[in-house]
Design a protein around this motif. Structure first.
Motif, PDB file in Angstrom:
ATOM      1  N   MET A 174     -10.444  -1.679  10.059  1.00 23.94           N
ATOM      2  CA  MET A 174      -8.642  -1.371   9.075  1.00 23.94           C
ATOM      3  C   MET A 174      -9.131   0.322   9.601  1.00 23.94           C
ATOM      4  O   MET A 174      -9.833   0.696   9.773  1.00 23.94           O
ATOM      5  N   ILE A 175      -7.416   0.153   8.950  1.00 21.00           N
ATOM      6  CA  ILE A 175      -7.353   1.781   9.692  1.00 21.00           C
ATOM      7  C   ILE A 175      -7.468   2.867   8.499  1.00 21.00           C
ATOM      8  O   ILE A 175      -6.914   2.156   6.880  1.00 21.00           O
ATOM      9  N   PRO A 176      -8.786   3.819   8.725  1.00 19.67           N
ATOM     10  CA  PRO A 176      -8.894   4.126   6.774  1.00 19.67           C
ATOM     11  C   PRO A 176      -7.436   5.150   6.249  1.00 19.67           C
ATOM     12  O   PRO A 176      -7.765   6.642   6.549  1.00 19.67           O
ATOM     13  N   VAL A 177      -6.482   4.130   5.797  1.00 17.67           N
ATOM     14  CA  VAL A 177      -5.795   5.469   5.321  1.00 17.67           C
ATOM     15  C   VAL A 177      -5.982   5.612   3.836  1.00 17.67           C
ATOM     16  O   VAL A 177      -6.206   4.099   2.759  1.00 17.67           O
ATOM     17  N   ASP A 178      -5.194   6.117   3.440  1.00 17.64           N
ATOM     18  CA  ASP A 178      -5.958   6.827   2.011  1.00 17.64           C
ATOM     19  C   ASP A 178      -4.958   8.250   0.774  1.00 17.64           C
ATOM     20  O   ASP A 178      -4.157   7.398   2.075  1.00 17.64           O
ATOM     21  N   GLY A 179      -5.055   8.547  -0.119  1.00 17.96           N
ATOM     22  CA  GLY A 179      -4.498   9.533  -0.455  1.00 17.96           C
ATOM     23  C   GLY A 179      -4.052  10.341   0.383  1.00 17.96           C
ATOM     24  O   GLY A 179      -3.050  10.762  -0.324  1.00 17.96           O
ATOM     25  N   ASP A 180      -5.011  11.319   0.985  1.00 17.81           N
ATOM     26  CA  ASP A 180      -4.849  12.031   1.964  1.00 17.81           C
ATOM     27  C   ASP A 180      -3.590  11.381   2.711  1.00 17.81           C
ATOM     28  O   ASP A 180      -2.903  12.640   3.057  1.00 17.81           O
ATOM     29  N   PHE A 181      -3.800  10.013   3.312  1.00 19.66           N
ATOM     30  CA  PHE A 181      -2.878  10.225   4.385  1.00 19.66           C
ATOM     31  C   PHE A 181      -1.271   9.814   3.762  1.00 19.66           C
ATOM     32  O   PHE A 181      -0.222  10.234   4.310  1.00 19.66           O
ATOM     33  N   ILE A 182      -1.860   9.132   2.305  1.00 13.93           N
ATOM     34  CA  ILE A 182      -0.337   8.896   1.708  1.00 13.93           C
ATOM     35  C   ILE A 182       0.250  10.529   1.545  1.00 13.93           C
ATOM     36  O   ILE A 182       1.510  10.697   1.376  1.00 13.93           O
ATOM     37  N   LEU A 183      -0.069  11.505   1.355  1.00 14.01           N
ATOM     38  CA  LEU A 183      -0.101  12.875   0.680  1.00 14.01           C
ATOM     39  C   LEU A 183       0.792  13.448   1.609  1.00 14.01           C
ATOM     40  O   LEU A 183       1.651  14.371   1.904  1.00 14.01           O
ATOM     41  N   ALA A 184      -0.045  13.322   3.046  1.00  8.39           N
ATOM     42  CA  ALA A 184       0.439  13.983   4.565  1.00  8.39           C
ATOM     43  C   ALA A 184       2.411  12.834   4.318  1.00  8.39           C
ATOM     44  O   ALA A 184       3.212  13.671   5.518  1.00  8.39           O
ATOM     45  N   VAL A 185       2.088  11.867   4.374  1.00  2.00           N
ATOM     46  CA  VAL A 185       4.064  11.661   4.444  1.00  2.00           C
ATOM     47  C   VAL A 185       5.217  11.616   3.231  1.00  2.00           C
ATOM     48  O   VAL A 185       5.751  11.921   3.905  1.00  2.00           O
ATOM     49  N   ALA A 186       4.839  11.684   1.370  1.00  2.00           N
ATOM     50  CA  ALA A 186       5.401  12.108   0.534  1.00  2.00           C
ATOM     51  C   ALA A 186       5.710  13.203   0.744  1.00  2.00           C
ATOM     52  O   ALA A 186       5.163  14.191   1.495  1.00  2.00           O
ATOM     53  N   PRO A 187       7.054  13.691   0.523  1.00  2.00           N
ATOM     54  CA  PRO A 187       7.129  15.009  -0.440  1.00  2.00           C
ATOM     55  C   PRO A 187       6.198  15.355  -0.716  1.00  2.00           C
ATOM     56  O   PRO A 187       6.011  14.811  -1.842  1.00  2.00           O
ATOM     57  N   ARG A 188       6.351  16.740  -0.869  1.00  2.00           N
ATOM     58  CA  ARG A 188       5.511  17.883  -2.103  1.00  2.00           C
ATOM     59  C   ARG A 188       5.913  18.103  -2.976  1.00  2.00           C
ATOM     60  O   ARG A 188       7.659  17.956  -3.137  1.00  2.00           O
ATOM     61  N   PHE A 189       5.976  18.141  -4.322  1.00  2.00           N
ATOM     62  CA  PHE A 189       6.095  18.891  -5.398  1.00  2.00           C
ATOM     63  C   PHE A 189       5.246  20.495  -6.037  1.00  2.00           C
ATOM     64  O   PHE A 189       4.647  19.871  -5.797  1.00  2.00           O
ATOM     65  N   SER A 190       5.961  19.848  -7.307  1.00  5.36           N
ATOM     66  CA  SER A 190       5.730  21.379  -7.958  1.00  5.36           C
ATOM     67  C   SER A 190       5.764  20.350 -10.379  1.00  5.36           C
ATOM     68  O   SER A 190       6.709  19.646 -10.033  1.00  5.36           O
TER      69      SER A 190
END
Length: 267
Positions: free
Chosen positions: A1-17
């Motif tokens: 299983m490829i260990p995709v998690d919250g860090d992976f999601i945030l590496a893909v998603a745009p960042r907000f404030s």
């Protein structure tokens, strides 16, 4: 299983404030621990499948900052094709989830598939953990994996939203997901003393793929140097492996890197 998690999601998603960032962190935080096992349970378990899934859901849920569409849902009122046959169904069954479940009929259908009271309590479709399961169930029901395996963004997009809306945005997130997965799956193996190489295969993406492609071009193979390990690169690797008595699997591990390096040094 490829260990995709919250860090992976945030590496893909745009960042907000501000409030948008808080909303994003709330959603990502609630699905981080279950993201990999949930995807794996639906056979979304290869680099290409995960990358395409991420490319689609990141666009559909506005960068993981909402699990409910911004519009009121009034536009769906009276839509018989969505099963909205009662007054108020438009707003009650508005789009929710990572892939925007919409309409009474769909809430009923996916409620049965997941054994959840979605028709009676439609707002639970916006719960991040439930919305992830709904998205995976939808992905499975449309057999989208088969086109993710072909790296066919257009067909995957059509199955998700019925057209090509947001195609450039989806492509951008797809490529970001490939990059993030390459970093996760960049298994380091000994090449020469004090030197390492990444194991690459179809679906890999990044500078190391470009390095591989350049070595293959130097050996006379006609392929693009685009940092994306697609069918053309895989075909060249397979031919190189055949020519050099290597295991023919299209995967660039230690033996293939060694041969490529040796061939390049002998020029």
């Amino acid at each position: 299983m490829i260990p995709v998690d919250g860090d992976f999601i945030l590496a893909v998603a745009p960042r907000f404030s501000g409030e948008k960032a808080e909303a994003q962190m709330r959603i990502v935080g609630q699905i981080s621990a279950i993201f990999a096992p949930t995807l794996a349970s639906y056979q979304i378990n290869t680099r290409l499948r995960i990358a395409h899934f991420m490319g689609q859901v990141t666009h559909e849920c506005a960068g993981f900052r909402t699990t409910e569409e911004f519009a009121s849902g009034a536009a769906y009122e009276g839509r018989s094709d969505l099963g909205n046959d009662q007054i108020g169904d438009g707003k009650r069954y508005k789009g929710r989830g990572l892939l925007q479940l919409t309409g009474r009929a769909n809430y009923r259908l996916y409620g049965k598939k997941l054994n959840l009271p979605l028709e009676d309590d439609p707002e639970i479709a916006g719960d991040p953990a439930i919305s992830l399961k709904i998205a995976c169930e939808y992905w499975k029901s449309r057999n989208i994996n088969r086109f993710a395996d072909l790296d066919d963004l257009i067909k995957v997009t059509k199955l998700v939203n019925g057209g090509r809306r947001g195609l450039d945005d989806r492509r951008k997130y797809l490529q970001k997901a490939k990059n993030a997965l390459a970093a996760i799956e960049g298994i380091r193996v000994a090449l020469n003393e004090g030197e390492n190489a990444v194991v690459l295969r179809r679906g890999s993406f990044g500078d190391k793929v470009g390095e591989l492609q350049q070595l293959l071009v130097d050996k006379g193979f006609v392929i693009s140097i685009d940092n994306d390990f697609g069918a053309g690169t895989e075909g060249a690797v397979i031919m190189f492996q055949k020519q050099n008595g290597l295991k023919v699997d299209g995967i660039v591990g230690k033996s293939t890197w060694d041969k490529l390096a040796a061939a390049n040094n002998s020029k």
